[in-house]
Design a protein around this motif. Sequence first.
Motif, PDB file in Angstrom:
ATOM      1  N   LEU A  94       0.881  -1.087   0.094  1.00 45.93           N
ATOM      2  CA  LEU A  94       0.184   0.216  -0.107  1.00 45.93           C
ATOM      3  C   LEU A  94       0.940   1.270   0.048  1.00 45.93           C
ATOM      4  CD1 LEU A  94      -2.608   1.349   0.254  1.00 45.93           C
ATOM      5  CD2 LEU A  94      -2.712   1.182   2.774  1.00 45.93           C
ATOM      6  N   ARG A  95       1.837   1.156   0.931  1.00 43.52           N
ATOM      7  CA  ARG A  95       2.819   2.407   0.823  1.00 43.52           C
ATOM      8  C   ARG A  95       3.496   2.611  -0.480  1.00 43.52           C
ATOM      9  NH1 ARG A  95       4.082   5.459   5.360  1.00 43.52           N
ATOM     10  NH2 ARG A  95       5.976   6.579   5.085  1.00 43.52           N
TER      11      ARG A  95
ATOM     12  N   GLU B 184       2.132   1.663  -3.308  1.00 36.66           N
ATOM     13  CA  GLU B 184       1.427   2.208  -4.299  1.00 36.66           C
ATOM     14  C   GLU B 184       1.117   3.803  -4.038  1.00 36.66           C
ATOM     15  OE1 GLU B 184      -0.309   1.558  -6.913  1.00 36.66           O
ATOM     16  OE2 GLU B 184       0.447  -0.419  -7.153  1.00 36.66           O
ATOM     17  N   LEU B 185       0.963   4.279  -2.867  1.00 33.34           N
ATOM     18  CA  LEU B 185       0.442   5.736  -2.476  1.00 33.34           C
ATOM     19  C   LEU B 185       1.862   6.415  -2.810  1.00 33.34           C
ATOM     20  CD1 LEU B 185      -0.545   5.684   1.298  1.00 33.34           C
ATOM     21  CD2 LEU B 185      -1.682   6.493  -0.590  1.00 33.34           C
ATOM     22  N   VAL B 186       2.951   6.119  -2.631  1.00 34.08           N
ATOM     23  CA  VAL B 186       4.245   6.798  -2.952  1.00 34.08           C
ATOM     24  C   VAL B 186       4.134   7.167  -4.559  1.00 34.08           C
ATOM     25  CG1 VAL B 186       6.448   7.093  -3.210  1.00 34.08           C
ATOM     26  CG2 VAL B 186       5.663   6.369  -1.119  1.00 34.08           C
ATOM     27  N   ASP B 187       3.851   6.079  -5.376  1.00 33.66           N
ATOM     28  CA  ASP B 187       3.802   6.097  -6.615  1.00 33.66           C
ATOM     29  C   ASP B 187       2.757   7.028  -7.310  1.00 33.66           C
ATOM     30  OD1 ASP B 187       5.798   4.172  -7.032  1.00 33.66           O
ATOM     31  OD2 ASP B 187       4.649   2.690  -8.260  1.00 33.66           O
ATOM     32  N   GLN B 188       1.576   6.827  -6.577  1.00 29.63           N
ATOM     33  CA  GLN B 188       0.360   7.628  -7.226  1.00 29.63           C
ATOM     34  C   GLN B 188       0.726   9.162  -6.730  1.00 29.63           C
ATOM     35  OE1 GLN B 188      -3.598   5.780  -6.214  1.00 29.63           O
ATOM     36  NE2 GLN B 188      -2.998   3.968  -6.690  1.00 29.63           N
ATOM     37  N   LEU B 189       1.060   9.238  -5.467  1.00 26.99           N
ATOM     38  CA  LEU B 189       1.417  10.765  -5.256  1.00 26.99           C
ATOM     39  C   LEU B 189       2.426  11.370  -5.890  1.00 26.99           C
ATOM     40  CD1 LEU B 189       1.153  10.055  -1.378  1.00 26.99           C
ATOM     41  CD2 LEU B 189      -0.333  11.636  -2.696  1.00 26.99           C
ATOM     42  N   LEU B 190       3.464  10.646  -6.217  1.00 26.10           N
ATOM     43  CA  LEU B 190       4.414  11.339  -7.070  1.00 26.10           C
ATOM     44  C   LEU B 190       3.916  11.387  -8.481  1.00 26.10           C
ATOM     45  CD1 LEU B 190       7.792   9.413  -5.854  1.00 26.10           C
ATOM     46  CD2 LEU B 190       7.014  11.744  -5.352  1.00 26.10           C
ATOM     47  N   ARG B 191       3.117  10.809  -9.061  1.00 26.43           N
ATOM     48  CA  ARG B 191       2.645  10.749 -10.330  1.00 26.43           C
ATOM     49  C   ARG B 191       1.746  12.173 -10.249  1.00 26.43           C
ATOM     50  NH1 ARG B 191      -0.583   6.421 -11.342  1.00 26.43           N
ATOM     51  NH2 ARG B 191       1.254   5.061 -10.437  1.00 26.43           N
ATOM     52  N   ARG B 192       0.977  12.311  -9.126  1.00 27.89           N
ATOM     53  CA  ARG B 192      -0.177  13.360  -8.976  1.00 27.89           C
ATOM     54  C   ARG B 192       0.699  14.482  -8.967  1.00 27.89           C
ATOM     55  NH1 ARG B 192      -5.368  12.525  -5.510  1.00 27.89           N
ATOM     56  NH2 ARG B 192      -5.861  10.627  -6.315  1.00 27.89           N
ATOM     57  N   ALA B 193       1.887  14.626  -8.064  1.00 31.83           N
ATOM     58  CA  ALA B 193       2.741  15.916  -7.929  1.00 31.83           C
ATOM     59  C   ALA B 193       3.563  16.150  -9.227  1.00 31.83           C
ATOM     60  CB  ALA B 193       3.400  15.788  -6.855  1.00 31.83           C
TER      61      ALA B 193
END
Lengths: 335, 335
Positions: free
Chosen positions: B290-291, B293-302
Amino acid sequence: MLAPAVADAREEREEGTASQRAAARPVPLADRVLSADRRSIARALSAVERADDAARALVAALYPHTGRAHLVGVTGSGGAGKSTLIAALAAEWRRRNRTVGVVAVDPTSAASGGALLGDRVRMEGLLGDPGVFVRSMATRGAAGGLARATLDAARVLDAAGFDLVVLETIGAGQDQLDVARAVETVLVVEAPNMGDDVQALKAGLGEVAALYVVAKAELPGADRTAAALRGALALDPARDGWRPRVLLVSATAGTGVDALADVIDEHRAWLAEHPANRQARVEAAAAVELRRELVDQLLRRAAVTNEALAAAARAVAERELTAYEAAARLLSSGA
Amino acid sequence: MLAPAVADAREEREEGTASQRAAARPVPLADRVLSADRRSIARALSAVERADDAARALVAALYPHTGRAHLVGVTGSGGAGKSTLIAALAAEWRRRNRTVGVVAVDPTSAASGGALLGDRVRMEGLLGDPGVFVRSMATRGAAGGLARATLDAARVLDAAGFDLVVLETIGAGQDQLDVARAVETVLVVEAPNMGDDVQALKAGLGEVAALYVVAKAELPGADRTAAALRGALALDPARDGWRPRVLLVSATAGTGVDALADVIDEHRAWLAEHPANRQARVEAAAAVELRRELVDQLLRRAAVTNEALAAAARAVAERELTAYEAAARLLSSGA
């Protein structure tokens, strides 16, 4: 000059005020740390432990002034004899006219407030010595917070001009490993017959350990533990040219401490002679620290709480959601 | 029935079409995987390797149907004999009337396309056996992508009904460790005199390894390597009640494979008898995934690129910025 433990305790009581002052004018505190003012150092360490905005401004102001101290990580299980060893090493370094800062992190000593290390320091006659600064930090807060606070505390002591800064960590978590990767010389302490040499290797410390110390060498079984460690390390092809050493030290009998201090110096000299090696390590540690900060700041921006994170992880474990789905939901609900 | 390697190759050529179909109607492909249709399994694995939106929908549809297969991780250095051992194990399991899926990840075999494992499988007479499915995946993309693709591939094979799903990984990176933590039984393969037993422990695998196999037991030095491993493990206090085993196996001479299959079963039975232990492991693996995935999705969003991340890490290493400052700048420039 107040004894360090006593001074720490008094300054702790003032931390609310210190924090407010630091938040309003962070640079003056940084300047006082740079001039090695003990009360300012203690206040800076309290700020770092709180990890608030004032601490961030303070560390940013001190950061360009760091990198001079030799950062030494001392790790090992509880009961291995780390505190006694560190106090003996500190006394040896003082005999060599070098100043020493110590940051001790012990999740089990939140109540005792690092009393063990304080006792050892007193026994070594280092209380009131302006060339020694000892600070215990309790572990608290979110994962990653411990590594940040510990490394920032080391930066404060580094900027304040201590020649050696020792970081004592316990246990085998990711935090401990992150701290170990960020220091220059890692020393793993084992007690005879504790059976945790492989424990240290298992925790990934083998990758970074420069030295293994069998402490309490006066106890039976010390030679056998040292031989087992040497055997395990001999199976390991030499890595980066530095062969990890195994030393026997009896802090109570006073044997082996001078040899240990020599090898710690030798390791730093080796690092200085191998700048590419050292640089790779510095960059890897910086990348880990940056990634941790990014995750923290991103989760805060997305307003993802630890509780929501734990609930989402449970949903993934229960196969209710894939990790991808759980992450996407956390972020959309937070936004 | 086509031989697995041949079928894989043919289905690969159709992957563009399969991807478009999967994106439009993900659930039908999931249904066909659940009915164990080999071409659909191959298509699903191709989707998982691409890690696109269709793959995410597919894995989400399959996820509730996973958890039945016994996931076995096989790890060790290149040349340790993993491929030969896995092929011999697969043949042994087929003799026991159990079906086997294999996901092989080898960063060095991107060119050969897992030819080594294919050869071994052919030599064991398993080509064309519908109870065996072998898939090689090349490593590519960002960190974490390998662990995700490997675990998702295992989920496809699990959902398709294979009794045992073997994940072969190589090297000692974080990805490998993440895979090892997410499977049930981890088997570390060593060749005699390779001197990498401590290497495996150093990589943190000791924490999760249930079994150590000294492969190529017909070579001189095998007994000595096994003894060294047993010595290192004997120093380790029993952990969670399961004592890691050291087995000698000669896949070419055919000795030790049946005993190895027995111990793998024994380990799963032990896990079933210790549900709290198993649950803790499942939850920890879910939290890690989960962590990530969160980092991946957050970095992509940012909109933080790998290049920007690397440049920021260099600035931290050079003490131009603290990690906190570098992270804040990355996020504000990306926003």
